[in-house]
Enzyme design. Structure first.
Site, PDB file in Angstrom:
ATOM      1  N   GLY A 115     -31.418 -30.610  47.793  1.00 48.28           N
ATOM      2  CA  GLY A 115     -30.507 -30.905  48.884  1.00 48.28           C
ATOM      3  C   GLY A 115     -30.147 -32.373  48.916  1.00 48.28           C
ATOM      4  O   GLY A 115     -29.931 -33.001  47.875  1.00 48.28           O
ATOM      5  N   GLY A 116     -30.116 -32.939  50.116  1.00 45.48           N
ATOM      6  CA  GLY A 116     -29.738 -34.334  50.288  1.00 45.48           C
ATOM      7  C   GLY A 116     -30.615 -35.285  49.496  1.00 45.48           C
ATOM      8  O   GLY A 116     -30.164 -36.354  49.077  1.00 45.48           O
ATOM      9  N   GLY A 176      -6.760 -45.129  20.139  1.00 47.15           N
ATOM     10  CA  GLY A 176      -7.200 -45.505  21.470  1.00 47.15           C
ATOM     11  C   GLY A 176      -8.690 -45.780  21.514  1.00 47.15           C
ATOM     12  O   GLY A 176      -9.158 -46.670  22.233  1.00 47.15           O
TER      13      GLY A 176
END
Lengths: 513, 496, 173
Positions: A168-169, A403
């Site tokens: 979770g958090g 590139g």
């Protein structure tokens, strides 16, 4: 000797009570899961006897009668090989290491101290997540930690070591730090666990698949390093720390070792295969340039087409970014660009000079790359190199096309020294592609197109795809003998030691995130 | 036909080997410098080096047009193909003939005939030479294969018609394995030889592989130079050969030798060649195939007979008559060839490429080393992994083995892993020492594939442990010092 | 009071297991027997390891975390080094955890000539899944376990490097 005066009596009693918290069952509960306890981890990581715990006696919010001290996290400071560091270690034995208000405040306290005093901070994470009983207050606790993570970012090194669950958090604090270490088989990181996935998407998954150390070290790249057990994980932290300065004003620490030059550097000129399209292992090249045994590779199993890591060159720390021809020919794709860009910015934040070893045929073509925004992700690497004000040196080993050539710290992107081996091919594109475009008409009309193509390719190599054209135009500073690479690069970095580049005053740039 | 110059269409040790004899015969040699190995050792042995390194799209050794074109451009009289590459491609001699270049080898027709296993087998049958029971004609589908296998009975061996050198072959022990093995064999044959036709033969378990070296001229004279025992193989790749074979007595030797000569006669064969036979438990011999080129292992025959096979090839190509008569050819002593390949024996003989950092081979009277490498040269993955052939002789087989051990103990090759530890192990294995071994030697007789000294594992563990401890000590060392930020940089970094 | 010397026990796992006890950072016992050991450094990063009455020449090929490869007398040895304690903990752990998906890596660089199975297909231990051609030799890459092909990460005609992941097999129930 016990002092029985009242203030001291209480002092001793308290300490004894704290100590008795760490009884046999405390250790066994973690050991049964194949894990160490928070206490043992700190002991193992810090110099013996150097750890001082702060806020040891706090209790969970609103639970003044709680028997156990600490609220599930041990915080403090001490030394690692003589270096001052701050540390917090979540203790899974107490309410599953869940994060309550007090727990969060303790972490924030050491975070603030570390930032104020300019020392690295290490978080040992082993937590079930937010403490549901404390509601929104525990969420606010997380927010406070994240805030501090961001304030410290680029000022002091922040290292997260995931040694159990982080769900979770809880995952976002590690995500905001500089490095994430994980231990194989015992650590997990995910935003939502298997139960929720099952409920919402009706998909069967496992902890391992969602957020095991292996997955994060290979697929997602969330984990920078992965280790077989906790002891080696902590050793890894120590090793990493030996390359890092304590804050963004200091220089990285130097060693004073002798006899550090790799032997057999003459092998460098023999390392590249006979055929320019054949792969080789760029790590071998790195090991023949940097100090013996000093290369510390980061994110080894993720986006393997680019190799990043820290090393010592003549005892001084450098960061290395190298294309890896043995994986996807070293082509730059989204993951590789992100991996390298983040590392370049890290090096720049902490005054670590950068050495680029270039062998890149170009950016990865294809629908999936384009649709997933290779444009924006490739630009990150471009931005990171252009923005970096630390000394930057590029050695072109072989291919440097299009590139991708520009991106890999080319001269006009601010490369301080740009060297090339005689095997280098610097051009807008590889011979096959160029000939097809430039000579389309001739090829269509030719009696023997294959023969003509061969001739044209040979001409292209002779006239275009070599280091000499770029050298004669000043896009390369010097073409060097591969076997003298180490000496040349050491010398160049020595010249650059006091390089200062001033950037315009601004709040911050707008990197293409 | 005169041969004053030879284009050696090969590389490595065989190119050097051919050049050596050519030089002794006063013939000028040409070799190619290819982009694969521009610093190859063999280039030092050529009189003229032709640089084709610009052309990275072709393998010059397999490009007939390029060879012919080069020979014509440089006015080279002859082409020697060596072994591998184009050595058994009938189109090369055909093109040579067309362009008035001498091909040092047999006729295009002989290669065609003997290179096709089906035709060679029919030829042997016709001439009363024993062959293993097998399919009539080629097999192109699993169904056909199943039917034929039923008639012959398992185990059987699937062989690519166009195959050679152990490629495109699969042993099938029971019916259920056939579809998969057939697919694997045809796949391999298709990709390597562009021909996925198969032959099926009865498979002899644990045979010995014995081959006879033959020499024949364009005037119908044919001799054999005795046999070579090549049973030590891994996946049909020979690793060690010896001459003569411990399995043959003089009577048997004469009998099989006569068969070898017979098949050459039947095909009007000329040049050097090798006729391969299988020997079963009861010493029955069966014709397997003929190799229409000089073999990797030809030196052991040269060592015991004193005949320079390359010289004979060149003489035959010139049209000379063989000066050797069968009764003049004698064999003396024993010779063993160890193929030192750049392979990691411990990793299942996986190729090991890279820089040869060190290569020390002792100087001994009984050792001949044919090698295309030395320290500082690079083993590339484009070519085979043969680094050196150690050809060791002795008065008796026992002597030769003793000498092998001495050579192995004083040979060092570093940078690439080699088969040396394998040979050390072979020299310790009783069945080899007794001379009683078959083609399943590696699978059944060897305890392990590589030799370990006493206490070697312990030493390895100790060294690993020490390295680990040193690393741990390094990590725990506080030998770090702060590096001050220079006042110059400081003054510029701090603003207002 | 008697001072206890600091002895740490390690397990080195390779093809064979070797136990080494370390006393005060010095190797003290190998497989529970005291040994005379002397390691002498030569030039070129080589060492002579004197082990009881034998001596061997070797070098350290690679060292990464706790994985060490050394070469002794031309033979390579790989070891995973763990403390006895960590090794026991890991064993406990592997008992608890579920069966692992096997990742099969290319044993040597080469070209995939054929892929014989597809994702989701059942395989038996030892069954070939693809063919890798290297140095003109075709090598069957077989499944090390029985189960189901979880994923195939290469196509026919693709060039692969040593250790590149070729396919994954999920163990059968």
């Amino acid at each position: 000797m016990k002092d029985n005066r009242i203030p001291f009596k209480r002092f001793h009693e308290r300490n004894e009570r704290l100590l008795s918290q760490y009884d046999d069952t405390y250790f066994q509960r973690q050991h049964a899961k194949g894990k160490l306890t928070a206490r043992e981890r700190i002991e193992y990581l810090m110099d013996s006897g150097s750890f001082r715990e702060i806020d040891a006696f706090v209790k969970p919010l609103g639970k003044e009668d709680e028997k156990t001290y600490g609220d599930g996290v041990i915080v403090g400071y001490g030394t690692i090989n003589g270096r001052q560091v701050f540390i917090f270690a979540q203790d899974f034995n107490f309410m599953g290491g869940s994060l309550g208000v007090v727990h969060a405040q303790k972490i924030i306290k050491v975070q603030k101290m570390a930032l104020k005093m300019g020392h690295p901070i290490i978080g040992l994470i082993d937590s079930g997540g937010a403490r549901i009983q404390e509601g929104v207050a525990s969420l606010a606790g997380y927010a406070g930690i994240f805030m501090q993570n961001v304030k410290s970012s680029g000022v002091i090194p922040q290292i997260s070591v995931i040694m159990g669950p982080a769900a979770g958090g809880a995952v976002y604090s590690p995500a905001l730090t500089d490095f994430r270490f994980m231990t194989r088989d015992t650590s997990y990181m995910f935003v939502t666990g298997p139960e929720v996935v099952k409920e919402v998407l009706n998909e069967d998954t496992t902890f391992e698949e969602l957020g095991g150390a292996e997955v994060h070290a290979t697929e997602s790249g969330v984990a920078d390093m992965i280790f077989s057990d906790e002891e080696h994980t902590l050793m890894g932290v120590k090793k990493l720390l030996s390359y890092l300065p304590s804050n963004n004003v200091e220089n990285p620490p130097v060693r004073t070792l002798e006899d550090i030059a790799p032997s057999k550097t003459e092998k460098l000129s023999m390392l590249l295969p006979d055929d320019p399209n054949k792969p080789y292992d760029v790590v071998e090249v790195i090991n023949l340039i940097v100090d013996k045994g000093s290369f510390f590779e980061i994110a080894e199993n993720h986006a393997q087409n680019i190799v990043i890591g820290l090393a010592r060159l003549n005892n001084q720390v450098i960061g290395i970014v190298a294309n890896q021809p043995k994986i996807m020919a070293g082509t730059l794709d989204i993951d590789a660009s992100k991996k390298a860009a983040r590392f370049v910015r890290f090096c720049d934040s902490f005054n670590i000079p950068i050495l680029v070893l270039e062998d890149v045929p170009g950016f990865m073509p294809g629908k999936s790359q384009e649709q997933n925004a290779i444009i924006m992700h490739g630009a990150k690497l471009l931005y990171a190199f252009a923005e970096a004000s630390v000394p930057k040196i590029t050695v072109i080993l072989r291919k440097a096309y299009g590139g991708a050539y520009i991106v890999m710290n080319s001269k006009n992107m601010g490369g301080d020294f740009n060297f090339a081996w005689p095997t280098a091919e610097v051009a807008v594109m590889g011979p096959e592609g160029a000939v097809k475009i430039l000579n389309r008409k001739e090829l269509l009309e030719a009696d023997d197109p294959e023969e003509l193509k061969r001739k044209l390719i040979a001409d292209y190599k002779e006239n275009v795809a070599n280091p000499y054209v770029a050298d004669e135009k000043g896009y390369i500073d010097e073409v060097i003998d591969p076997s003298e690479t180490r000496e040349v690069v050491i010398n160049a970095f020595a010249l650059l030691e006091n390089k200062v580049e001033q950037s315009p005053t601004r709040k911050h740039g707008n990197i293409p995130l | 036909m005169k041969i004053n110059s030879i284009l050696i269409a090969n590389r490595g040790e065989i190119a050097i080997r051919i050049a050596r004899t050519a030089r002794e015969m006063g013939i000028k040699t040409y070799m190619f410098l290819s982009h694969h190995e521009p610093n190859a050792l063999h280039l030092d042995f050529a009189d003229e080096v032709i640089n084709v390194s610009d052309n990275t799209y072709i393998n010059v050794y397999t490009n007939i047009d390029k060879l012919i074109e080069t020979a014509l451009e440089y006015k080279i009289d002859a082409i020697h193909p060596g072994y591998g590459f184009l050595s058994e491609n009938p189109f090369l001699p055909r093109e040579c003939e067309r362009n008035n270049i001498v091909f040092i080898g047999p006729s295009s027709k002989a290669i065609d005939q003997m290179g096709n296993k089906g035709m060679a087998r029919d030829m042997a049958l016709k001439n009363g030479i024993p062959v293993l029971q097998g399919s009539e004609g080629v097999i192109t589908s699993v169904e056909e294969a199943e039917e034929t296998a039923k008639v012959i009975g398992y185990p059987i061996i699937l062989k690519a018609v166009a195959g050679g050198g152990g490629k495109g072959m699969r042993v099938v022990r029971k019916k259920s394995e056939l579809p998969l093995m057939f697919k694997l064999a045809t796949n391999e044959a298709k990709s390597l030889f562009d021909n996925d036709s198969m032959l099926i033969e009865k498979y002899v378990e644990n045979p010995r592989h014995v081959e006879f070296q033959v020499l024949a001229d364009k005037h119908g004279n044919i001799v054999h130079l005795y046999e070579r025992e090549c049973s030590i193989q891994r996946k049909h790749q020979k690793l060690l050969e010896e001459a003569p074979s411990a399995a043959l007595n003089d009577e048997l030797r004469a009998k099989i030798g006569a068969d070898a000569v017979k098949i050459c006669k039947a095909t009007n064969y000329y040049s050097a060649g090798t006729v391969e036979f299988l020997l079963d438990d009861d010493l029955n011999h069966y014709f397997m195939e003929m190799n229409t080129r000089v073999q990797v292992e030809h030196p052991i025959t040269e060592e015991i007979t004193g005949v320079d096979i390359i010289e004979q090839q060149i003489r035959v190509a010139r049209g000379e008559e063989l000066s050797l008569k069968q009764e003049d050819i004698t064999k003396n002593g024993w010779a063993i060839e160890l193929r030192v390949n750049a392979e990691d024996v411990q990793a299942g003989f996986a190729p090991s490429t890279g820089l040869v950092e060190q290569m020390d081979i002792p100087n001994k009277k009984y050792l001949r080393c044919d090698s295309g490498y030395q320290a500082g040269k690079v083993v590339v993955s484009s070519f085979d992994s043969l680094v050196a052939k150690l050809i060791i002789t002795g008065k008796t087989r026992g002597d030769a083995i003793k000498n092998c051990r001495t050579v192995l103990n004083s040979t060092t090759i570093k940078g690439v892993k080699t088969t040396l530890p394998f040979f050390k192990q072979v020299m310790q294995t009783p069945s080899f020492v007794k001379g009683k071994y078959t083609t399943s030697f590696i699978e059944t007789d060897l305890e392990q594939n590589y030799f370990q000294e006493d206490n070697e594992l312990m030493a390895a563990a100790v060294l690993a442990m020490q390295a680990y401890l040193t690393e741990q000590e390094n990590i725990n060392s506080d030998d770090l010092s702060r590096k001050q930020v220079s006042p110059w940089a400081m003054s510029k970094k701090i603003k207002g | 009071m008697k001072l206890l010397s600091h002895i740490k026990k390690y397990t080195l796992t390779g093809e064979n297991k070797v136990n080494i006890a370390v006393k005060d950072n010095e190797i003290y016992k190998v497989n529970n027997r005291k040994v005379d050991i002397d390691i002498e450094a030569l030039e070129n990063d080589e060492y002579v390891v004197h082990c009881n009455e034998n001596s061997h020449v070797g070098e350290v090929v690679s060292l990464k975390q706790n994985e060490v490869s050394v070469m002794i007398n031309g033979n390579t040895y790989h070891f995973t080094i763990e403390t006895e304690y960590a090794s026991k903990r890991r064993e406990k752990l592997s008992k608890n955890s579920s069966k692992k998906v096997e990742k099969i890596k290319a044993p040597l660089p080469g070209e995939i000539v054929a892929v014989l199975m597809s994702e989701g297909q059942e395989v038996h231990k030892g069954e070939p899944i693809m063919i890798l051609e290297a140095m003109k030799m075709q090598n069957e890459i077989v499944s090390p376990i029985s189960g189901k092909v979880k994923s195939i990460s290469v196509k026919a005609e693709e060039t692969v490097m040593k250790d590149q992941i070729l396919f994954e097999v999920e163990p059968g129930k």
